[in-house]
Design an enzyme around this catalytic site. Structure first.
Site: not given
Length: 474
Positions: A181, A233-234, A236, A238, A255, A289, A386
């Protein structure tokens, strides 16, 4: 300062259809419920295409197709799987100009980055893992390692095609099949990759692409017939994924976010360090990131370094991502621009001193001038959270021990940079930093043979290199 005439790359090298379906079992189909969303060019807010939004039934179809394809794909000799990967890599090279323009249109990044960084690395990852496909018994994970099954993969919008390569290449090399996705704001290069899979005559169902928003990703993560979840991704999101797969037996690699320290010692070559600082935080508009978003400068050289840094920032060109002279392109979305703006305003309210070079931002699209904050302390939110944009927080230190303490004082642990002439200092400091990747006298350098990943809230598992195979082997 030199003035540059516009040097736009032609849009005519890429043909974008008005609408795209989901890529399931080797064919493009509309979603079952007919839902669609629009993807826009962040530099102009022009609608590029309408894209199908996958619901739970569509994810079921994609996972079923991947499961069926797994039966034959996993039993192919590694040398045969390698042929498909090599073919994909060569097609990516052949279509690299088209894909680079597409990526800049859909993402907003400067064409010189998508052309000279993203696309060469995308092809390199497929070439690299094609080489591993028939050598898995020598990778150090047992004499006859087996694939896991169906891999559900979710990628972010900052490096759409490169993150796809990081995920798909090792999965296919090890004999797994994939349902991927892409991010909602950057689906086009993944859909073009689906066409590359057909061009390479990859067996139907080995790679499936389901487009959509967070709900689509949640359906994929929670699907009972997915054996492996890989997410970039973020932090949160994750965390939510980790909670969702806990106790299911699914393998997981994450990651996530970062707040990397870029540490400049008093013996560092200033001009070289300034170039590294600029590429560390302003590359890809800071949508990285592992961006060097916290600059730690030894106090004795802080004034000199900041003078050079501001002078260099004054030469950065912000504007049309398709112009080959552009250094900083568009922010990927209105939502991301709002977050960058909010955190920058909080930084000023909390007492940090804000500075940006004079630059005229375009009237349309999502733009943010390159920005640095000085007088930052570790209590400031801009030093802790971040921002994921072209915003640099500058802190100072006096001793190497203080530099290490400040660098490690973060919930993240993805990357770090060290600038010094002393090799012994590089080794001593690098060994004390809790970061997955430590660059010395450079920044943001990637290689498919080198593992990448983080500690703490930056996730777990590694992508790239021999280590990247382990996540896809039983």
């Amino acid at each position: 300062m030199f003035s540059y005439a516009p040097a736009p790359e032609s849009r005519s090298v890429v043909e974008i259809a008005s609408s795209y379906g989901l890529f399931i079992d080797g064919a493009f189909d509309p979603s079952k419920d007919g839902n669609v969303f629009k993807t826009v060019n962040p530099a102009t807010e022009e609608v590029l295409a309408e894209v199908a939004s996958a619901g739970s039934e569509d994810v079921d179809r994609a996972v079923d197709a991947a499961r069926r394809a797994f039966q034959s794909w996993s039993t192919l000799p590694g040398s045969e799987r390698a042929k498909y990967l090599f073919r994909i890599a060569r097609i990516i090279q052949e279509r690299s100009r088209e894909l680079a323009v597409l990526e800049s249109l859909d993402n907003g990044k400067p064409i010189k980055e998508s052309r000279d960084v993203d696309l060469p690395l995308v092809a390199a990852h497929f070439f690299y893992y094609a080489g591993w496909a028939d050598k898995l018994g020598y990778a150090g994970f047992g004499p006859d390692p087996k694939p896991l099954g169906v891999a559900g993969q979710i990628i972010p919008w900052n490096f759409p095609l490169l993150m796809l390569a990081w995920k798909i290449a090792p999965a296919l090399a090890t004999g797994n099949t994939v349902v991927l996705k892409p991010a909602e704001t950057t689906p086009l290069s993944a859909l073009f990759f689906a066409d590359i899979c057909r061009q390479a005559e990859l067996p139907p169902g080995v790679v499936n692409i389901v487009t959509g928003a967070g709900d689509t990703g949640a359906y994929l993560v929670q699907h009972p017939d997915v054996n492996k979840v890989a997410f970039t991704g973020s932090t949160e999101v994750g965390r939510e994924i980790a909670r969702s797969v806990a106790g299911t037996g699914k393998r997981l690699t994450l990651e996530l976010g970062g707040k990397a320290a870029n540490i400049v010692f008093d013996d560092a070559p200033i001009d070289q360090a300034v170039e590294g600082i600029v590429s560390g935080i302003f590359f890809n508009q800071g949508h990285v990131c592992c961006a060097g978003s916290r600059l730690l400068v030894q106090e004795s050289i802080a004034e000199e370094l900041l003078f050079s840094l501001k002078r260099r920032m004054s030469t950065l060109r912000v504007g049309d991502p398709l112009d080959k002279n552009t250094d900083i392109g568009a922010i990927n979305s209105a939502a991301q621009l709002a977050r960058i703006t909010e955190l920058s305003e909080i930084g000023a309210q909390e007492g940090a001193e804000r500075w940006s070079p004079e630059c005229q931002l375009p009237d349309r699209g999502f733009w943010f001038a390159p920005t640095i904050f000085t007088g930052v302390t570790q209590a400031h939110r801009i030093a802790r959270e971040e921002i994921f944009g072209p915003v640099l927080s500058v802190l100072t230190f006096r001793t190497p021990a203080e530099a290490v303490e400040k660098a490690n004082n973060t919930p993240y642990g993805l990357s770090a940079g060290i600038w010094t002439e002393k090799g012994s200092r590089i080794l001593a400091i690098a060994g004390k930093l809790r970061a997955g990747v430590v660059w010395a006298n450079t920044f943001n350098k990637f290689d498919p043979a080198s593992p990448f990943g983080g500690y703490k809230e930056s996730g777990y598992g590694r992508e790239g290199g021999r280590h990247g195979l382990e996540a896809y082997l039983a």
